[in-house]
Write an enzyme that holds these catalytic residues in place. Sequence first.
Site, PDB file in Angstrom:
ATOM      1  CB  CYS A 131      11.017 -34.004 -77.593  1.00 32.28           C
ATOM      2  SG  CYS A 131      11.618 -34.853 -76.259  1.00 32.28           S
TER       3      CYS A 131
ATOM      4  CG  HIS B  28      11.164 -38.985 -78.882  1.00 32.45           C
ATOM      5  ND1 HIS B  28      12.357 -39.329 -78.666  1.00 32.45           N
ATOM      6  CD2 HIS B  28      11.002 -37.938 -78.036  1.00 32.45           C
ATOM      7  CE1 HIS B  28      12.966 -38.706 -77.668  1.00 32.45           C
ATOM      8  NE2 HIS B  28      12.086 -37.857 -77.211  1.00 32.45           N
TER       9      HIS B  28
END
Lengths: 350, 350, 350, 350
Positions: free
Chosen positions: C149, C242
């Site tokens: 990710c 993120h």
Amino acid sequence: MSRIPVGILGATGAVGQRFISLLAEHPWFQITDLLASERSAGKRYGDVVKWVLDAPLPASVAELPVRLAQPGQADARVLFSALPAAQARELEPAFAAKGHFLFSNASAYRMADDVPLVIAEVNPEHLNLIEIQQANRGWEGFLVCNANCTATHLICTLHPLQLAFGIEQVMVVSMQAASGAGYPGVPSMDLIDNLVPHTYGEEKKMHTEPLKILGALENGRVRFADFHISAHCHRVPVLDGHFEAVSIAFSRAATREQIVEVFREYRRLPQELGLPSAPDPAIVVREAMDRPQPRLDRMTGGGMATVVGRVRPCNVLDWRYALLGHNTIRGAAGGSILNAELMLYQGRLS
Amino acid sequence: MSRIPVGILGATGAVGQRFISLLAEHPWFQITDLLASERSAGKRYGDVVKWVLDAPLPASVAELPVRLAQPGQADARVLFSALPAAQARELEPAFAAKGHFLFSNASAYRMADDVPLVIAEVNPEHLNLIEIQQANRGWEGFLVCNANCTATHLICTLHPLQLAFGIEQVMVVSMQAASGAGYPGVPSMDLIDNLVPHTYGEEKKMHTEPLKILGALENGRVRFADFHISAHCHRVPVLDGHFEAVSIAFSRAATREQIVEVFREYRRLPQELGLPSAPDPAIVVREAMDRPQPRLDRMTGGGMATVVGRVRPCNVLDWRYALLGHNTIRGAAGGSILNAELMLYQGRLS
Amino acid sequence: MSRIPVGILGATGAVGQRFISLLAEHPWFQITDLLASERSAGKRYGDVVKWVLDAPLPASVAELPVRLAQPGQADARVLFSALPAAQARELEPAFAAKGHFLFSNASAYRMADDVPLVIAEVNPEHLNLIEIQQANRGWEGFLVCNANCTATHLICTLHPLQLAFGIEQVMVVSMQAASGAGYPGVPSMDLIDNLVPHTYGEEKKMHTEPLKILGALENGRVRFADFHISAHCHRVPVLDGHFEAVSIAFSRAATREQIVEVFREYRRLPQELGLPSAPDPAIVVREAMDRPQPRLDRMTGGGMATVVGRVRPCNVLDWRYALLGHNTIRGAAGGSILNAELMLYQGRLS
Amino acid sequence: MSRIPVGILGATGAVGQRFISLLAEHPWFQITDLLASERSAGKRYGDVVKWVLDAPLPASVAELPVRLAQPGQADARVLFSALPAAQARELEPAFAAKGHFLFSNASAYRMADDVPLVIAEVNPEHLNLIEIQQANRGWEGFLVCNANCTATHLICTLHPLQLAFGIEQVMVVSMQAASGAGYPGVPSMDLIDNLVPHTYGEEKKMHTEPLKILGALENGRVRFADFHISAHCHRVPVLDGHFEAVSIAFSRAATREQIVEVFREYRRLPQELGLPSAPDPAIVVREAMDRPQPRLDRMTGGGMATVVGRVRPCNVLDWRYALLGHNTIRGAAGGSILNAELMLYQGRLS
């Protein structure tokens, strides 16, 4: 005097760590035994523990070996138990049978008829159940429990009110810290931008443990206090410190001034004896309407005091207040240690 | 039909932003006027707003000019007010006097005798106070208020219970989201690893607003509902979504099944009319004991529904439940918009 | 066209839930198979899943039965894998051998020579490795992986820069959301008033996966890109999204305007084909120096876009920027789905 | 010896509170003067301060009167300044002109040619700038600054590396605590489920302050160190403790063992003299790859030490490490106090 050797059952968990932190510099007790599950047994404590407290792991304890939590593995007669309930149910009687004195933070035996559930300020006379316990069970040792972390601080505030005004009804809504669930405990995905109502037995413990502790020891049995408690329990994104909003109905009329005075003057056996872990005052009343707050107030009295504020009238019952207490110090390890201090002082640990 | 022009008073604040977000794609209303303080007046909205919602600022609104929040500056007759209380106290009457129809989220006039305090599902008949208001004050326009964000969701759950069982006593403990205090609002140092009890008027609003809204309009006055409410209010580290733990005593006996059914069958005028912002169902009951939770449930019904769970007996009053609702959607901007939709549908906005 | 049946391996975990949420209303795919471990197999999905997304569990999916994650249990030929790495290592080849087309979010086979590691915008031509994979392994089906990710969003921003300026060096420091570790994942005691550096393989993935994806497929092998990456990885108290701070050295000189333009004009095959999950634009550049922010920007492009900001000179390398992307949408389930959409469009799923 | 009277400028703010907390029990200094703005002047400190530290407000300080922050209002010659930059710009010279010795945490004069910017371990010899300062400005008193909180801990780790290996390039990415912005500071809506990149001068301070402090005093001027720093700065949801991820290029080759040894052996003048606030060791190296962490490590050395970990090779520069330090203790009030201790020890405060 030389320090008494003590051991910790369940030494690697979050409450076990708190026991270690509180006992490392204790004037009366010395940690000699660390007991844990097979995963850790046989290794150096510093190598197996995932230390989660901001107080650092004491260097001397880090060097101790971990032994398997089984009778025969502990040299110390006095043991503090931070075991999970399921393991406590099996192991605590086994240790007590072998002559150990157990001070347990586990819930397994709190409500057993012959097990004293004790807060040192509130019901030290319940320790006399030990004789009955030993007779019943044929134990040389004994088992003393302390209450659930949320119940403990509530009871610490109910006791002086019960003595002064009598209690009819108690409504309490808790906002409990993450550390109350141990480590790893609550997933962070549950407590980022969120709170979680309690699903399991927390409310039931709040409905029963206070009535046992505030009950009277009569003819070898505890006659439970007979008021009603309604507890709504919740987990909130706070690390340490349980907050509780309380409404209460008294048997006798009270004024705000009387209530505050009753809290402030609450001094009991641990305070009178000056036990090492006894907070003095036991209850701290704060006047600002925005207190108590977990971060600012949880370390009051070294985490052993209960902080009260927001004493004000209730539109439904009689009075309202808020309380805050440290859940893993007074609400867990510290409460057990205070019980042991009292019994040591009374000469009952030999 | 072509969309009705509307303006927003206090357009740059957190609630003003929520009005914009909810109105940008509204089928009946079109944002034409953005009004704010001198600091922003004369500039492009996109250049002055510090946008705090995760839904993005609508591009068409970003281009609108901001005008000074003063009578004469708004072309739209219908205005939604997200003003702070002090400014609302001064400006809302001035706009109403000039013929504007004000739907206000401010607290300034909620408790005034001739100002309807309305939740569209609960007391739409209170809108008839407007005639008295206009006669009293010589206004061509009018002022309609919606309730405090914490009170709104409580009332949404009390109303069906009042209708079905009658209410005697209500105990409610809130855990309120940070966005309820606007932006900048609560300092982050207060809500990291912490919660804060409410010091100011929040509990007082909870003690009075429900009784007005659940009261009866008789002879041109609201006769307040006559039960008692005790509210303990707290701010917790949650972004959006107020959680409330409720204990309640009814006038008539109820079973758990009846209570759940009463919640589930609660459909009122907004649902019957199919108003654009009306949630249907208005109340969602969840069965899992660990629900509602703010992060998981606040957007139910687009943030306009109230989510109920944990229906269970109370040891002190009769029954208990938990509720959760979005504080800046149904609890603020969305509640105002639903009131305006109802009045537009009824032909009262012309 | 009628929708293609698809199954989800590891359907009860956090990424499995995200697959369900993204596929429930998908125009091309229809969820028919939910596969999980023995604990859940044989039960109704709604009864076993601990749903952690704020988007509600789709009612139709809740009714589906869960089957054991083993070859022979899935009717759908196309499977999305959200398995933990250890289980993926064992099960994914078994399913591929049985003729299933696997789109996997697991890390187990990402770096295998004959497994295409694909971001649909960046290296769709690597899908041609499938022929070699099938020949090597004797599979009728195939296995396509998407990247870690944190790596995914970095690569999405590196690709246009690589094409325009060439890349020599990349320094990246991540601040990763809690959901990246799944559920239960990170204990809340680790992320209240705290952040945690990554100890395990996260940095290694960041050092290798981008070089494979940005490499060239030559003679049936991927020749890795030959620049250097230094990644410092951390977990922060954010739910989703993120954030990465990047410094970069280019092979050819670039201006700020050129860099921003290169990001803004980045349109690739998924955008040109208008694939259902393709964000358009793929990269959104924000000008405000305090953006991107996780809460405000993670849902850009439905969680499939990468948001870039803070493009400014670097005192050590050449240029700096910050990026933010949704870790469980584009960074996990959504990336897999986009790969499947591309292959379906290209007629390679039959 | 009897304690030296000291005053605090800006006593009610978050850094002012930290000065009070650190000085209340100081062996060499005694708080006699609390100075603040008109809002607080003339009142009892305990009545005006909104205390935000978990260490309680010292009772003796609560009783002190607050005076207006203006020359002539302070009896103590030694003053610690926690003023905001704008007020510091005006008031600090005024106090110094009147003969006060100012130790300032404000940024206003840090980069002035004749103002020593000092970390006691790093560049105590820069204090000799005071003579030039007094000559230049005709002051009887003087002004000594300490560095920005984020820069301070970086510099504490760069200094031993500079001495041992020489520094060519530094890349640093900060994750800074909320308390660094003071109180009220960062709105909670910005730090719940979110982080915020720094927009203002924070990165610029990080680019310049280290070069001044690590520079050499030559002929009455500081010759700045000549390496390059690239700083990416961010605010994260942590209360106290700044975390920094560092990559560094050295002039001379180094091994991991050498680097760790250089950190561990870093003892300087404050440690040698045993100054009351000097941490010993000044730098603590932790071996676990998931350390340092803010909550667990910020109080190392009473909040005065810098904690280093994750020393590992860098793919782009030479080596990497992470550091953590308390931002309002060593990074603000404690750094100022250590400077004052050094000068008192050296006999320069009379």
